[in-house]
Design an enzyme around this catalytic site. Structure first.
Site, short mmCIF file in Angstrom:
data_model
loop_
_atom_site.label_atom_id
_atom_site.label_comp_id
_atom_site.label_asym_id
_atom_site.label_seq_id
_atom_site.Cartn_x
_atom_site.Cartn_y
_atom_site.Cartn_z
N ASP A 86 12.67 -4.63 -8.76
CA ASP A 86 13.61 -5.10 -7.83
C ASP A 86 13.30 -4.13 -6.66
O ASP A 86 13.96 -4.51 -5.57
CB ASP A 86 14.94 -4.50 -8.60
CG ASP A 86 15.42 -5.41 -9.60
OD1 ASP A 86 15.46 -6.62 -9.74
OD2 ASP A 86 15.27 -4.64 -10.77
N ASP A 120 20.50 5.89 -12.88
CA ASP A 120 19.59 5.01 -12.14
C ASP A 120 18.44 5.47 -11.54
O ASP A 120 17.20 5.37 -11.79
CB ASP A 120 20.21 4.06 -11.01
CG ASP A 120 19.85 2.48 -10.55
OD1 ASP A 120 18.74 2.44 -11.17
OD2 ASP A 120 20.48 1.78 -10.27
N GLU A 155 0.82 -1.25 0.13
CA GLU A 155 0.02 -0.06 -0.03
C GLU A 155 1.01 1.13 -0.06
O GLU A 155 0.47 2.51 -0.45
CB GLU A 155 -1.01 -0.05 1.17
CG GLU A 155 -1.96 -1.09 1.17
CD GLU A 155 -2.91 -1.58 2.39
OE1 GLU A 155 -2.58 -0.36 3.21
OE2 GLU A 155 -3.22 -2.35 2.53
N1 LIG Z 1 1.32 1.07 -2.68
C1 LIG Z 1 2.36 1.72 -3.05
N2 LIG Z 1 2.44 3.14 -3.59
C2 LIG Z 1 3.65 3.54 -3.86
N3 LIG Z 1 4.76 2.96 -3.89
C3 LIG Z 1 4.90 1.66 -3.66
C4 LIG Z 1 3.83 0.94 -3.12
N4 LIG Z 1 4.04 -0.41 -3.28
C5 LIG Z 1 5.46 -0.39 -3.12
N5 LIG Z 1 6.00 0.71 -3.44
C6 LIG Z 1 7.16 1.05 -3.88
O1 LIG Z 1 7.36 1.23 -5.27
C7 LIG Z 1 8.80 0.98 -5.59
C8 LIG Z 1 8.88 0.65 -6.87
O2 LIG Z 1 8.39 -0.65 -6.94
P1 LIG Z 1 8.82 -1.98 -7.90
O3 LIG Z 1 10.34 -2.40 -7.64
O4 LIG Z 1 7.84 -2.99 -7.70
O5 LIG Z 1 8.72 -1.26 -9.57
P2 LIG Z 1 9.63 -0.66 -10.37
O6 LIG Z 1 10.66 0.36 -9.64
O7 LIG Z 1 9.08 -0.05 -11.52
O8 LIG Z 1 10.63 -1.78 -10.77
P3 LIG Z 1 12.07 -1.87 -11.33
O9 LIG Z 1 12.72 -1.75 -9.98
O10 LIG Z 1 12.19 -3.12 -11.75
O11 LIG Z 1 12.46 -0.66 -12.06
C9 LIG Z 1 9.42 0.46 -4.34
O12 LIG Z 1 10.52 1.13 -4.10
C10 LIG Z 1 8.33 -0.05 -3.42
O13 LIG Z 1 8.64 0.47 -2.15
#
Ligand SMILES: Nc1ncnc2c1ncn2[C@@H]1O[C@H](COP(=O)(O)OP(=O)(O)OP(=O)(O)O)[C@@H](O)[C@H]1O
Length: 586
Positions: free
Chosen positions: A265, A349, A239
Site C-alpha cells: 500500500d 499499524d 530507488e
Molecule cells: N528502494 C526503496 N528503498 C527503500 N524504501 C522504498 C524503496 N522503494 C519504495 N520504498 C518505500 O517502501 C515503503 C513500503 O513499500 P510497499 O508499500 O511496497 O511495501 P510494504 O510496506 O511491505 O507493503 P504494505 O503496505 O502492504 O505492508 C513505501 O513507503 C515506499 O515509499
C-alpha cells in the site's frame, strides 16, 4: 498486434466498455485478427450460431448469425446486447462454459493478431485465438445463480487458450465491428474514453517492499500477460522512499494509459499523493491507477477484489473516494486511500513494520502485542456527520456540493490556498475550523471525557489483507466511517474481531461507536497508560502529564506514520479512477 481485453463476461456492459477502450481495431486492417472469447462448447439455444467442439481445445464456428448483436441505444440508456448469442454459448457444454445465461468464472485476457500481413491467407485470416483466465469450475449452485461468480480465494487463476475458426472474414469483421460499436452509457467512464490504447502502462516496482517479491511477481505474472496482450509498458524500480511520488508529481500523465504500483500500500499511497498534489490535479486525477499486490499487508487486494496479483492488470476501473489529511502545524496535506488512524490502530499499524519479515501476519502479531499494552489517548475531536447542515456561512454551500465531483472539478483554483506547502489538490473545506467549533463539528469528544483507546476513520473496508475494519464504507460511499472507543472498549471484543478478521457488526457491543462522517478535526494531546483522573479546568496541568514523545504519539495515514498534530480529515468523493475487479460489489 494484440490487446488486453480485461473482461469478466459476467458484466458484459463493463467488459465491452473496457474492450472499446483498449482495442484499436484500426491497427488490424488487412491482417488476421485474433480476439479473446470464452470457449463455447456446443451450439447455443438462440439459433444464433453453431460452435462445434474439436480436438486441441479448438472450436469451429459455422453459424451465420453468430455475432448477432444489438447496439446500445445511447438515447434511452439501454443495452440489449445478447452476449450468449454473440459468443455462441450453449447448453450441455462441459468444461469452461456453463449453461446459457450463466457465465463461466473465466476472464478474457487477450486478443492478438497471430498472422502478419505477409503470411496471411484466406484460411488463416479466419482463425481466432482465445486467451482467458480460468478462475474456477462453476458448480451447480453457480449455474442456478444469475450473480457474478466470485473466484475462490485459494486457487490461483490459470491462463488458457482456445482457437476459433470464423466461417469467413466477413464474420470475423462483423465481430470486430461489434466490438467497436458497443458502448455503454456510463457517466463514470466518460473520462476514460479519450485514453489511447497504444499508450504504455507505467509500472512502479518496489524491490524492497514486503517480502521482496515485487520483481519476481512483475517478471513472472505481469510481463507474460502484457506481452501476450501486446500492451507496451515501462518499468521503474523505486530507488528510495518518495521516489514514486516524485515521479507522479511531474510525469506527463497523458503519455501513459495507466500507472500501476507493483508493491504494497505504501507505493500506491505515493502514486495517489503525487497525482493529487500536482498543479494540474484536476486533469491528472482522472489518470487510471492500479496496484498489483506485492507488499506485506496488501490491504488494497481485498478492497479492489484482486485476490491474486495477476488480477491487478486485467480488470475494469471505477471511481474511488479518497480522504485528505491537512496537518495544521506543518502545513502538509496528505491524501489517503485506506484510512487515518490514531491511538490503538495507529500504534499497531506503525509498530507492525518491526514484524515485516514474517509477511502478512505482521499486523495480527502487532495488534495482539499492542492490545495487551493499550495506551489511552486524549485530545479534542470534532466530527461532522454526513447530512449535517452547517450553521457556518463559509460551509453552507459546500454541504450541498461536496459529493459532486463535477462541481469540484470546475472550482477555480487560487482562492483557497491556505496551506503553504501543498497549494494544489482538492479544496479543503473544513481546514480552518477548530475542532471545538460546534457549528461545523456537532459531534464533540473532549479530553475531559474518557480517554480514547481506539480511533480510526476508514475510507475502505479492508485495513489489511485479512482484516475488514469497516462493514459500511465502500469505494465510493461518499463518507469515512469514524470508529472510536473510550474506556468501555472491550479488549476481548477487539481481540475477537481481529481473530475473526472482521469488524464487529455492532460496535456498541464492544464499547465503541461508529459515525458516518464527511470530515473531522483531531487535536491530539498525548497518551498515558492508565485512565487517570482528568481535572476539568486544569487542562494545561493535565496535558503536561501526558506522554508526547514521538514513540506512541503518531498518526497513521494509510499505514504511513506522521507526527501527532492537529489534523483535518475530509472525504473527496469519486476523485480518482482505480483498476478493480468487475465482481467487486459496491
Ligand atoms: N528502494 C526503496 N528503498 C527503500 N524504501 C522504498 C524503496 N522503494 C519504495 N520504498 C518505500 O517502501 C515503503 C513500503 O513499500 P510497499 O508499500 O511496497 O511495501 P510494504 O510496506 O511491505 O507493503 P504494505 O503496505 O502492504 O505492508 C513505501 O513507503 C515506499 O515509499
Amino acid at each position: 498486434m494484440s490487446v488486453v481485453v480485461p473482461i469478466d463476461v459476467a458484466e458484459t456492459e463493463l467488459a465491452f466498455q473496457t474492450m472499446a477502450l483498449l482495442v484499436d481495431i484500426g491497427q488490424a486492417e488487412g491482417k488476421a485478427v485474433t480476439v479473446s472469447l470464452v470457449s463455447p462448447k456446443s451450439s447455443n439455444t438462440n439459433g444464433a450460431g453453431q460452435a462445434e467442439s474439436s480436438s486441441n481445445n479448438s472450436v469451429n464456428y459455422t453459424g451465420g448469425g453468430l455475432f448477432t448483436w444489438t447496439r446500445i441505444d445511447d438515447a434511452n440508456n439501454t443495452t440489449t446486447t445478447s452476449l450468449s448469442a454473440m459468443l455462441g454459448w450453449g447448453t450441455g457444454g462441459a468444461g469452461d462454459v456453463v449453461d446459457q445465461g450463466v457465465v463461466p468464472a473465466s476472464l478474457l485476457v487477450a486478443a492478438s493478431i497471430v498472422h502478419s500481413s505477409s503470411t496471411v491467407t484466406a484460411a488463416t485470416s479466419c482463425l481466432v485465438d482465445v486467451h482467458y483466465l480460468h478462475t474456477n469450475t462453476p458448480t451447480d449452485s453457480d449455474s442456478n445463480s444469475n450473480s457474478s461468480p466470485t473466484p475462490p480465494k485459494n486457487k490461483p487463476p490459470l491462463l488458457k487458450s482456445v482457437r476459433f475458426n470464423f466461417a469467413s472474414i466477413t464474420e470475423r469483421d462483423r465481430f470486430i465491428l461489434a466490438l467497436k460499436a458497443i458502448r455503454v452509457p456510463c457517466k463514470d467512464f466518460d473520462a476514460l474514453k479519450e485514453m489511447s490504447p497504444r499508450l504504455p502502462v507505467y509500472f512502479f516496482v518496489n524491490p524492497f517492499g514486503g517480502v521482496k517479491e515485487a520483481v519476481k511477481i512483475f517478471l513472472e505474472t505481469v510481463v507474460p500477460l502484457m506481452d501476450l496482450a501486446g500492451i507496451p509498458y515501462e518499468r521503474t524500480d523505486t530507488e528510495y522512499k518518495g521516489h514514486a511520488e516524485e515521479i507522479m508529481s511531474t510525469v506527463d500523465v497523458r503519455k501513459y494509459s495507466a500507472f500501476i504500483a507493483v508493491s504494497g500500500d505504501g507505493v500506491l499511497h505515493e502514486v495517489i499523493n503525487g497525482l493529487m498534489n500536482r498543479r494540474d490535479w484536476r486533469a491528472a486525477r482522472r489518470t487510471l491507477i492500479g496496484t498489483v499486490g506485492a507488499g506485506s499487508s496488501n490491504a488494497m487486494n481485498p478492497n479492489l477484489g484482486h485476490l491474486f496479483p495477476v488480477y491487478g492488470v486485467l480488470k475494469t476501473h471505477r471511481p474511488m473516494d479518497i480522504i485528505s489529511c491537512t496537518f495544521h502545524n506543518s502545513g502538509k496535506v496528505v491524501y489517503s486511500h485506506l484510512n487515518m488512524a490514531w491511538a490503538y490502530i495507529a500504534d499497531l499499524d506503525i509498530e507492525s513494520d518491526a514484524f515485516r519479515w514474517i509477511g502478512r501476519e505482521k499486523t495480527t502479531l502487532s495488534a495482539l502485542n499492542r492490545l495487551i499494552r493499550l495506551r489511552r489517548y486524549r485530545g479534542n475531536i470534532g466530527i461532522q456527520p454526513i447530512n449535517h447542515q452547517s450553521n457556518n456561512q463559509d460551509n453552507q454551500h459546500e454541504d450541498l456540493d461536496y459529493l459532486d465531483t463535477d462541481k469540484l472539478d470546475l472550482e477555480v483554483s487560487g482562492d483557497v490556498r491556505d496551506m503553504p506547502h501543498h497549494p494544489y489538490g482538492p479544496k479543503r473545506h473544513l481546514s480552518k475550523a477548530a475542532a471545538t467549533d460546534t457549528s461545523v463539528y456537532p459531534i464533540q469528544l473532549t479530553p475531559g471525557q474518557d480517554p480514547i483507546g481506539y480511533f480510526t476513520a476508514n475510507n475502505l473496508p479492508f485495513l489489511g489483507i485479512q482484516y475488514k475494519g469497516s462493514n459500511n464504507v465502500s469505494m465510493s460511499s461518499g463518507f469515512v466511517e469514524v470508529t472510536y472507543g473510550a474506556e468501555r472498549l472491550s479488549r476481548i471484543g477487539l481481540a475477537l474481531a481481529l481473530l475473526n478478521e472482521k469488524a464487529p457488526d455492532d460496535w456498541e457491543s464492544i464499547g465503541a461507536k461508529t459515525i458516518f462522517a464527511r470530515g473531522f478535526r483531531l487535536e491530539p494531546y498525548g497518551w498515558s497508560w492508565g485512565v487517570g483522573k482528568w481535572e476539568v479546568g486544569n487542562e494545561e496541568i493535565e496535558i503536561d502529564k501526558l506522554n508526547r514523545t514521538n514513540k506512541g504519539n503518531i498518526l497513521a495515514v494509510s499505514g504511513e506514520p506522521f507526527p501527532a498534530e492537529p489534523v483535518t480529515v475530509e472525504i473527496h468523493p469519486k476523485i480518482i479512477n482505480i483498476i478493480t475487479a468487475t465482481w467487486l460489489k459496491e
